[in-house]
Motif scaffolding. Structure first.
Motif, PDB file in Angstrom:
ATOM      1  N   TYR A   1       0.817  -1.212   0.000  1.00  0.00           N
ATOM      2  CA  TYR A   1       0.000   0.000   0.000  1.00  0.00           C
ATOM      3  C   TYR A   1       0.853   1.265   0.000  1.00  0.00           C
ATOM      4  O   TYR A   1       0.446   2.294  -0.539  1.00  0.00           O
ATOM      5  N   HIS A   2       2.037   1.192   0.569  1.00  0.00           N
ATOM      6  CA  HIS A   2       2.906   2.371   0.549  1.00  0.00           C
ATOM      7  C   HIS A   2       3.198   2.804  -0.882  1.00  0.00           C
ATOM      8  O   HIS A   2       3.153   3.997  -1.212  1.00  0.00           O
TER       9      HIS A   2
ATOM     10  N   LEU B   1       0.072   4.312  -2.408  1.00  0.00           N
ATOM     11  CA  LEU B   1      -0.153   5.641  -1.844  1.00  0.00           C
ATOM     12  C   LEU B   1       0.841   6.663  -2.392  1.00  0.00           C
ATOM     13  O   LEU B   1       0.487   7.821  -2.638  1.00  0.00           O
ATOM     14  N   GLU B   2       2.084   6.240  -2.589  1.00  0.00           N
ATOM     15  CA  GLU B   2       3.103   7.136  -3.132  1.00  0.00           C
ATOM     16  C   GLU B   2       2.724   7.647  -4.524  1.00  0.00           C
ATOM     17  O   GLU B   2       3.122   8.746  -4.923  1.00  0.00           O
TER      18      GLU B   2
ATOM     19  N   VAL C   1       1.763   5.086   6.325  1.00  0.00           N
ATOM     20  CA  VAL C   1       0.650   5.007   5.369  1.00  0.00           C
ATOM     21  C   VAL C   1      -0.628   5.574   5.990  1.00  0.00           C
ATOM     22  O   VAL C   1      -1.731   5.083   5.751  1.00  0.00           O
TER      23      VAL C   1
ATOM     24  N   ALA D   1      -7.265   3.041   1.662  1.00  0.00           N
ATOM     25  CA  ALA D   1      -6.700   1.791   2.181  1.00  0.00           C
ATOM     26  C   ALA D   1      -7.799   0.775   2.471  1.00  0.00           C
ATOM     27  O   ALA D   1      -7.681  -0.410   2.122  1.00  0.00           O
TER      28      ALA D   1
ATOM     29  N   ARG E   1      -1.609  -2.332  10.985  1.00  0.00           N
ATOM     30  CA  ARG E   1      -0.966  -1.047  10.695  1.00  0.00           C
ATOM     31  C   ARG E   1      -1.084  -0.084  11.877  1.00  0.00           C
ATOM     32  O   ARG E   1      -0.141   0.639  12.195  1.00  0.00           O
TER      33      ARG E   1
END
Length: 282
Positions: free
Chosen positions: A42-43, A46-47, A192, A199, A224
């Protein structure tokens, strides 16, 4: 681009040409199963989300045939599950604004077969076309054999590339074993916190898994949040949602490094931290 399996596919959410979608890739997630990317990478998603100069491409290596099923999906055959899980992965790619979503369509057995060169060949071809700067995959301490198989094939595929074409970073991330056990100095800390709604949506589209008996949506968000809160015992939280990773980059920059010894180093440092604390306080 021609992969080994006839069921392979490059899905482009915006409908553009596949070669152009792959060429603009900056971040890539390579996971074993449908929903692994949304849990562990997910990072990277998201980036790139909403960015004009960054683009995420997802790669799902297996066909998803062997997943557990219940409720609405209790009577689904393996073939039925393959179809619905591909649809769900397409939904995630659309919601997450991926540049592309690649399905390599291997069985778990093929991925775990260390003598099968096809997975490495397909990954090498894909990496040569996309040239991602950052790759997220499974960590080598994961307890799922197929996940570790994918991570190993990724490392070997990257090592087979010319040095100039290798990514800048390769990270091993959390699915079937969290990485909170790593010593803090060995953790890669991915904040995140942003877009919590995104998410939740990305994991939530995999209804066949959630309704089928596995609450990955709640478990992923919980892990998380726990990572963020339990990261530092004597400081306030610096993030509300955190994914931990292991930096696997040295393994692709130095092909002579032994993979087993590399991950054993993290385990040994953890063991030394525990034994040292006990000795100091006993």
């Amino acid at each position: 681009m021609k992969f080994h399996n006839p069921g392979s596919e490059v899905y482009v959410p915006d409908g553009g040409p596949a070669d152009q979608a792959l060429a603009r890739t900056t971040h890539m997630g390579i996971g074993a199963h449908q929903d692994d990317l949304e849990i562990m990478a997910y990072h990277g998603i998201l980036e790139c989300f909403g960015k004009a100069d960054r683009h995420f491409t997802g790669v799902t290596v297996t066909n998803g045939a062997g997943s557990p099923r219940d409720d609405l999906y209790a009577k689904y055959t393996d073939e039925d599950m393959q179809k619905i899980r591909r649809v769900e992965q397409r939904k995630a790619a659309y919601v997450g604004e991926y540049a592309a979503q690649v399905f390599l369509d291997y069985t778990s057995g093929e991925v775990k077969d260390k003598n099968n060169p096809d997975v490495i060949g397909d990954l090498k071809q894909l990496l040569s076309a996309a040239k991602p700067r950052v790759i997220y995959t499974h960590n080598l301490a994961d307890k799922h054999d197929t996940h570790v198989g994918v991570a190993l094939r990724v490392i070997h595929a990257v090592r087979s590339l010319p040095v100039a074409e290798r990514p800048e970073k390769l990270y091993g991330c959390e699915v079937w074993r969290g990485l909170d056990w790593l010593n803090d100095e060995d953790k890669v800390f991915f904040d995140v916190t942003a877009h919590e709604n995104l998410a939740m949506s990305l994991v939530g589209v995999f209804d066949s898994q959630i309704c089928g008996g596995k609450r990955y949506d709640l478990a992923t968000a919980g892990r998380r949040r726990a990572n963020a809160t339990y990261f530092a015992s004597h400081a306030t939280d610096v993030a509300q949602s955190v994914i931990f990773g292991i930096d696997l980059t040295p393994l692709i920059h130095d092909a002579k490094l032994d993979l087993g010894k590399y991950i054993q180093g993290f385990i040994d440092r953890f063991a030394q931290d525990v034994s040292g604390r006990l000795s100091r306080l006993s």
